[in-house]
Enzyme design. Structure first.
Site, PDB file in Angstrom:
ATOM      1  N   ARG A  68       0.818  -1.214   0.000  1.00  0.00           N
ATOM      2  CA  ARG A  68       0.000   0.000   0.000  1.00  0.00           C
ATOM      3  C   ARG A  68       0.853   1.266   0.000  1.00  0.00           C
ATOM      4  O   ARG A  68       0.560   2.235  -0.707  1.00  0.00           O
ATOM      5  CB  ARG A  68      -0.941   0.001   1.213  1.00  0.00           C
ATOM      6  CG  ARG A  68      -2.082  -0.972   1.128  1.00  0.00           C
ATOM      7  CD  ARG A  68      -1.684  -2.434   1.142  1.00  0.00           C
ATOM      8  NE  ARG A  68      -0.916  -2.850   2.312  1.00  0.00           N
ATOM      9  CZ  ARG A  68      -0.218  -3.978   2.404  1.00  0.00           C
ATOM     10  NH1 ARG A  68      -0.132  -4.825   1.388  1.00  0.00           N
ATOM     11  NH2 ARG A  68       0.448  -4.287   3.505  1.00  0.00           N
ATOM     12  N   CYS A 105      -5.728  -1.843   8.874  1.00  0.00           N
ATOM     13  CA  CYS A 105      -4.630  -1.184   8.161  1.00  0.00           C
ATOM     14  C   CYS A 105      -5.082   0.241   7.897  1.00  0.00           C
ATOM     15  O   CYS A 105      -6.058   0.457   7.171  1.00  0.00           O
ATOM     16  CB  CYS A 105      -4.322  -1.905   6.847  1.00  0.00           C
ATOM     17  SG  CYS A 105      -3.104  -1.024   5.817  1.00  0.00           S
ATOM     18  N   THR A 148      -3.435   2.677   6.274  1.00  0.00           N
ATOM     19  CA  THR A 148      -3.122   3.154   4.926  1.00  0.00           C
ATOM     20  C   THR A 148      -4.161   2.670   3.913  1.00  0.00           C
ATOM     21  O   THR A 148      -4.508   3.394   2.967  1.00  0.00           O
ATOM     22  CB  THR A 148      -1.705   2.690   4.527  1.00  0.00           C
ATOM     23  OG1 THR A 148      -0.800   3.095   5.563  1.00  0.00           O
ATOM     24  CG2 THR A 148      -1.258   3.300   3.221  1.00  0.00           C
ATOM     25  N   THR A 195       2.122   6.075   8.326  1.00  0.00           N
ATOM     26  CA  THR A 195       2.825   6.084   7.050  1.00  0.00           C
ATOM     27  C   THR A 195       2.732   7.486   6.429  1.00  0.00           C
ATOM     28  O   THR A 195       1.843   8.279   6.763  1.00  0.00           O
ATOM     29  CB  THR A 195       2.192   5.092   6.057  1.00  0.00           C
ATOM     30  OG1 THR A 195       0.846   5.502   5.785  1.00  0.00           O
ATOM     31  CG2 THR A 195       2.200   3.673   6.605  1.00  0.00           C
ATOM     32  N   LYS A 241       7.251  -6.213   9.513  1.00  0.00           N
ATOM     33  CA  LYS A 241       6.749  -7.039   8.418  1.00  0.00           C
ATOM     34  C   LYS A 241       7.701  -8.210   8.123  1.00  0.00           C
ATOM     35  O   LYS A 241       7.286  -9.238   7.615  1.00  0.00           O
ATOM     36  CB  LYS A 241       6.538  -6.192   7.160  1.00  0.00           C
ATOM     37  CG  LYS A 241       5.313  -5.258   7.286  1.00  0.00           C
ATOM     38  CD  LYS A 241       5.157  -4.385   6.058  1.00  0.00           C
ATOM     39  CE  LYS A 241       3.970  -3.432   6.181  1.00  0.00           C
ATOM     40  NZ  LYS A 241       2.659  -4.075   6.264  1.00  0.00           N
ATOM     41  N   CYS A 265      -0.582   3.182  12.616  1.00  0.00           N
ATOM     42  CA  CYS A 265      -0.182   2.152  11.662  1.00  0.00           C
ATOM     43  C   CYS A 265      -0.209   0.869  12.475  1.00  0.00           C
ATOM     44  O   CYS A 265       0.369   0.816  13.572  1.00  0.00           O
ATOM     45  CB  CYS A 265       1.218   2.432  11.107  1.00  0.00           C
ATOM     46  SG  CYS A 265       1.901   1.018  10.194  1.00  0.00           S
TER      47      CYS A 265
END
Lengths: 241, 241
Positions: free
Chosen positions: B51, B85, B87, B129, B169, B199
């Site tokens: 994303r 999420c 974003t 982000t 991640k 986030c």
């Protein structure tokens, strides 16, 4: 060849044990970014009759809800179904017959992992629900490997296993860990070299008390996660040929 | 009235942040047994374009996969969809338009929780982000509450946020925790009384280093979990009337 793999998890028994399998699916995957992890769709709907009570003749059957979950996962075209609950494997034949996607058998996968242990243990303790022990799934598979089993007594099941298991279901994982570790220690004292944590609540309880017995344990849920990872890696290799 | 509630989680962004929401849905529910927990079906399929890269013009759009996930969850007749999420909320309008089930808006829910803080903070730091910050979702909602925002600098985003987020991640949560805590401390030093962990990778990183800043943080994922629990409790009360 299947277009892609999509793992279906028939969970909810209990909901926290389901998350434990999903966590192990992530831990078992050597991924360096989001996109390398397993694709998983999880039916984590705990509104389903208690499996232990149903098999003790003290409650309604969970089979209708299990069949509904299998049907819903198949509607999403899952390629495999995993069930992170040993006791629910009592209904494995009916669920497998009703599912287009193959259902991975938790006990078969755990037994395959035990068969590959080096050195192979001679005596293995099994911690499980009364229903799982009465079904004899683990005993039969271990006997076929020439391994003796050490089982909890009826009193240990009643005073340690059942309250320990339901403590986890209430979120009291530390209490569950104390009770289940006492049971595990008793099996070790009677000669077990390894323990099979054949109820998916047990690893959560052992983690809560950082049990040193985790190192002497075979965790069927982790074996199931590793099996799914191996299926995915095999598929990805084929897809790139 | 709906026959029952079934929460759909559109996850995979990343897969571990999805499990974090599911864990919070369990923690936020005062349940004494399996059957009292939320019914949840989770689409945790991480094979979806990044994303952050898409919004920076450096990669393909995740919208087709997001729309597919919304469609699949609707096929199971979910009553609500939650997306852990921030974003991904860039595509909220298109997803909401394509979904029969209402999609819960993570930022609205987090802002409602901030509005109810006592005492209400005067200055709040936002960790998110670049795409989330550029969209201005949190800034607009906090401004409407009369709260000043304190934002990371471009350099802090590049040297602390991005590597911290992608460390999680990759499964390197401790490294992620060190980087993100350094960023959080900088915002506190510039006057932030509270931090919004905007986030869903951040809480995982903070947990890995047992960050003392968790106590000064608003976690939108936890607010989302609490919102789902409140919807369920309201539904159950009505169902018993």
């Amino acid at each position: 060849m299947t277009e892609t793999l999509l793992f279906g998890v028939l969970g909810g028994m209990g909901p926290l044990a389901t998350l434990d399998l999903l966590q192990k699916m992530i831990e078992a995957m050597p991924a360096k970014r989001d996109q390398e992890h397993l694709p998983v769709v999880t039916w984590n709907v705990p509104q389903i009759p208690d499996r232990q009570k149903a098999l003790a003749g003290k409650g309604e059957s969970p089979l209708p809800q299990l069949l509904h979950a299998v049907q819903q996962l198949n509607r999403l075209n899952v390629s495999h179904i995993a069930i992170p609950c040993n006791t629910a494997h009592h209904w494995y034949p009916q669920l497998a017959a009703a599912s287009r996607a193959p259902i991975l058998h938790l006990v078969d996968i755990a037994a395959a992992q035990i068969a590959h242990l080096h050195p192979r243990p001679q005596r293995v303790g099994i911690i499980a629900t009364e229903a799982t022990l009465q079904a004899g799934w683990y005993q039969q598979r271990l006997a076929a490997l020439g391994i003796d089993v050490i089982l909890p007594t009826e009193q240990e099941l009643r005073t340690l296993f059942v309250p320990g298991c339901y403590a986890v279901k209430r979120g009291e994982n530390t209490l569950g860990g104390q009770l289940l570790q006492e049971l595990a220690t008793a099996l070790i004292n009677r000669g077990a070299e390894k323990l099979v944590l054949a109820c998916t609540e047990i690893p959560l309880a052992f983690n809560a008390v950082a049990s040193p017995l985790r190192a002497a344990s075979v965790d069927p849920a982790y074996a199931l996660a590793q099996h799914c990872v191996a299926l995915w890696q095999c598929f990805m290799r084929e897809a790139h040929h």
